[in-house]
Design a protein around this motif. Structure first.
Motif, PDB file in Angstrom:
ATOM      1  N   ILE A  67       0.837  -1.205   0.000  1.00  0.00           N
ATOM      2  CA  ILE A  67       0.000   0.000   0.000  1.00  0.00           C
ATOM      3  C   ILE A  67       0.870   1.253   0.000  1.00  0.00           C
ATOM      4  CG2 ILE A  67      -1.649   1.335   1.390  1.00  0.00           C
ATOM      5  CD1 ILE A  67      -2.795  -1.502   2.254  1.00  0.00           C
ATOM      6  N   GLU A  68       1.919   1.248   0.802  1.00  0.00           N
ATOM      7  CA  GLU A  68       2.845   2.391   0.834  1.00  0.00           C
ATOM      8  C   GLU A  68       3.456   2.649  -0.539  1.00  0.00           C
ATOM      9  OE1 GLU A  68       4.300   1.824   5.467  1.00  0.00           O
ATOM     10  OE2 GLU A  68       5.508   1.019   3.828  1.00  0.00           O
ATOM     11  N   ALA A  69       3.850   1.593  -1.220  1.00  0.00           N
ATOM     12  CA  ALA A  69       4.449   1.739  -2.548  1.00  0.00           C
ATOM     13  C   ALA A  69       3.424   2.269  -3.552  1.00  0.00           C
ATOM     14  CB  ALA A  69       5.012   0.395  -3.026  1.00  0.00           C
ATOM     15  N   ASP A  70       2.199   1.769  -3.465  1.00  0.00           N
ATOM     16  CA  ASP A  70       1.162   2.167  -4.418  1.00  0.00           C
ATOM     17  C   ASP A  70       0.620   3.567  -4.165  1.00  0.00           C
ATOM     18  OD1 ASP A  70       1.464  -0.314  -5.575  1.00  0.00           O
ATOM     19  OD2 ASP A  70      -0.381  -1.153  -4.724  1.00  0.00           O
ATOM     20  N   ALA A  89      -3.400   0.533   9.965  1.00  0.00           N
ATOM     21  CA  ALA A  89      -3.111   1.965  10.110  1.00  0.00           C
ATOM     22  C   ALA A  89      -1.819   2.187  10.885  1.00  0.00           C
ATOM     23  CB  ALA A  89      -4.281   2.664  10.807  1.00  0.00           C
ATOM     24  N   ARG A  90      -1.603   1.427  11.952  1.00  0.00           N
ATOM     25  CA  ARG A  90      -0.371   1.566  12.739  1.00  0.00           C
ATOM     26  C   ARG A  90       0.856   1.114  11.974  1.00  0.00           C
ATOM     27  NH1 ARG A  90      -3.171  -0.587  18.047  1.00  0.00           N
ATOM     28  NH2 ARG A  90      -2.961  -2.496  16.877  1.00  0.00           N
ATOM     29  N   GLU A  91       0.682   0.174  11.074  1.00  0.00           N
ATOM     30  CA  GLU A  91       1.807  -0.367  10.302  1.00  0.00           C
ATOM     31  C   GLU A  91       2.214   0.556   9.155  1.00  0.00           C
ATOM     32  OE1 GLU A  91       4.853  -2.820   9.396  1.00  0.00           O
ATOM     33  OE2 GLU A  91       3.526  -3.174  11.103  1.00  0.00           O
ATOM     34  N   LEU A  92       1.276   1.337   8.643  1.00  0.00           N
ATOM     35  CA  LEU A  92       1.574   2.215   7.506  1.00  0.00           C
ATOM     36  C   LEU A  92       2.465   3.375   7.922  1.00  0.00           C
ATOM     37  CD1 LEU A  92      -1.956   2.310   5.844  1.00  0.00           C
ATOM     38  CD2 LEU A  92       0.129   1.354   4.821  1.00  0.00           C
ATOM     39  N   SER A  93       3.456   3.686   7.091  1.00  0.00           N
ATOM     40  CA  SER A  93       4.351   4.796   7.393  1.00  0.00           C
ATOM     41  C   SER A  93       3.982   6.056   6.616  1.00  0.00           C
ATOM     42  CB  SER A  93       5.806   4.414   7.094  1.00  0.00           C
ATOM     43  OG  SER A  93       5.961   4.124   5.725  1.00  0.00           O
ATOM     44  N   LEU A  94       2.943   5.988   5.796  1.00  0.00           N
ATOM     45  CA  LEU A  94       2.510   7.179   5.086  1.00  0.00           C
ATOM     46  C   LEU A  94       1.343   7.830   5.823  1.00  0.00           C
ATOM     47  CD1 LEU A  94      -0.249   6.232   3.307  1.00  0.00           C
ATOM     48  CD2 LEU A  94       1.513   5.178   1.957  1.00  0.00           C
ATOM     49  N   GLU A 110     -10.467   1.421  -3.894  1.00  0.00           N
ATOM     50  CA  GLU A 110      -9.865   0.087  -3.917  1.00  0.00           C
ATOM     51  C   GLU A 110     -10.235  -0.648  -2.630  1.00  0.00           C
ATOM     52  OE1 GLU A 110      -8.446  -1.202  -6.488  1.00  0.00           O
ATOM     53  OE2 GLU A 110      -8.066   0.590  -7.698  1.00  0.00           O
ATOM     54  N   ILE A 111      -9.896  -1.937  -2.585  1.00  0.00           N
ATOM     55  CA  ILE A 111     -10.271  -2.777  -1.452  1.00  0.00           C
ATOM     56  C   ILE A 111      -9.059  -3.514  -0.915  1.00  0.00           C
ATOM     57  CG2 ILE A 111     -11.673  -4.756  -0.713  1.00  0.00           C
ATOM     58  CD1 ILE A 111     -13.591  -3.979  -3.076  1.00  0.00           C
ATOM     59  N   CYS A 112      -8.978  -3.568   0.406  1.00  0.00           N
ATOM     60  CA  CYS A 112      -7.997  -4.391   1.113  1.00  0.00           C
ATOM     61  C   CYS A 112      -8.774  -5.286   2.064  1.00  0.00           C
ATOM     62  CB  CYS A 112      -7.023  -3.505   1.895  1.00  0.00           C
ATOM     63  SG  CYS A 112      -5.845  -4.445   2.906  1.00  0.00           S
ATOM     64  N   ALA A 149     -18.013 -11.686  -8.515  1.00  0.00           N
ATOM     65  CA  ALA A 149     -16.580 -11.402  -8.583  1.00  0.00           C
ATOM     66  C   ALA A 149     -16.342  -9.941  -8.217  1.00  0.00           C
ATOM     67  CB  ALA A 149     -16.058 -11.686  -9.979  1.00  0.00           C
ATOM     68  N   VAL A 150     -15.494  -9.722  -7.234  1.00  0.00           N
ATOM     69  CA  VAL A 150     -15.147  -8.375  -6.795  1.00  0.00           C
ATOM     70  C   VAL A 150     -13.645  -8.219  -6.952  1.00  0.00           C
ATOM     71  CG1 VAL A 150     -15.153  -6.754  -4.861  1.00  0.00           C
ATOM     72  CG2 VAL A 150     -17.034  -8.379  -5.112  1.00  0.00           C
ATOM     73  N   ASP A 151     -13.236  -7.156  -7.633  1.00  0.00           N
ATOM     74  CA  ASP A 151     -11.819  -6.891  -7.818  1.00  0.00           C
ATOM     75  C   ASP A 151     -11.246  -6.354  -6.512  1.00  0.00           C
ATOM     76  OD1 ASP A 151      -9.320  -6.503  -9.008  1.00  0.00           O
ATOM     77  OD2 ASP A 151      -9.841  -4.491  -9.675  1.00  0.00           O
ATOM     78  N   VAL A 152     -10.390  -7.136  -5.895  1.00  0.00           N
ATOM     79  CA  VAL A 152      -9.801  -6.764  -4.615  1.00  0.00           C
ATOM     80  C   VAL A 152      -8.304  -6.573  -4.833  1.00  0.00           C
ATOM     81  CG1 VAL A 152      -9.459  -7.445  -2.216  1.00  0.00           C
ATOM     82  CG2 VAL A 152     -11.558  -8.104  -3.402  1.00  0.00           C
ATOM     83  N   ARG A 153      -7.832  -5.374  -4.586  1.00  0.00           N
ATOM     84  CA  ARG A 153      -6.428  -5.047  -4.868  1.00  0.00           C
ATOM     85  C   ARG A 153      -5.466  -5.720  -3.898  1.00  0.00           C
ATOM     86  NH1 ARG A 153      -4.332   0.940  -6.496  1.00  0.00           N
ATOM     87  NH2 ARG A 153      -2.236   0.338  -7.100  1.00  0.00           N
TER      88      ARG A 153
END
Length: 185
Positions: free
Chosen positions: A31-34, A57-62, A128-130, A142-146
């Motif tokens: 997610i950070e890269a994208d 949320a705690r893991e993300l650095s952005l 998008e979806i996580c 079918a659901v497009d899940v990133r």
């Protein structure tokens, strides 16, 4: 809640707390890269996604913002009624935003497909979806899940935010609930 607290209610442990942590970290790096340099809004789906949302949320650095939605597509039983109701809507304006829906599990895909379409009509740049878990065998749509953490069998799972009758959400692992627990109800 530890495994010993509910061992009699489980068929087996499917995913351990450590495996969940490792997968959340892996998803966060992707997610950070994208979304580097973007204004990202995480939208958690109550109640099951609370644990996933908090840890992600705690893991993300952005820098991120967070908001919550509660939707229901269930009638009186455990089967989807096909009609989605918003129980708690977002407080955030989505115009021009990059939105990432954070979900605990994808079963049929019906509610999530509706939610993605609904949020897409609100002026977001992208939606998008996580999802931590996905049950491919349960999919009706079918659901497009990133971002998908784990694909799991079509079993009744609890723990890490997932519940049965509002129990087991605070179990640290994800386990397969023993049929004797829900078949006697």
């Amino acid at each position: 809640m530890e495994h010993s607290d509910i061992a009699d209610d489980l068929e087996s442990v499917l995913i351990t707390e450590q495996e969940i942590r490792d997968k959340i970290a892996e998803l966060a790096r992707r997610i950070e890269a994208d979304y580097a340099g973007e204004r990202l809004l995480l939208v958690g789906v109550l109640r099951g996604a609370v644990m996933v949302m908090a840890d992600l949320a705690r893991e993300l650095s952005l820098p991120i913002e967070m908001d919550w939605m509660a939707v229901s597509s269930y009638g009186s039983g455990t089967q989807s009624s096909g009609v989605v109701r918003i129980l708690k809507d977002l407080d955030t304006d989505l115009h021009g935003r990059k939105v990432l829906i954070v979900e605990d599990i994808i079963d049929s895909g019906l509610t999530l497909s509706w939610l993605r379409a609904n949020l897409g009509t609100r002026g977001a740049d992208s939606v998008e979806i996580c999802a931590l878990l996905r049950k491919p065998a349960a999919a009706k749509l079918a659901v497009d899940v990133r971002y998908v953490g784990f694909e799991i069998p079509n079993a009744f799972v609890v723990g890490y935010g997932l519940d049965y009758a509002e129990k087991y959400r605070n179990y640290r692992d994800i386990g397969i609930l023993a049929p004797h627990v829900y078949s006697s109800q």
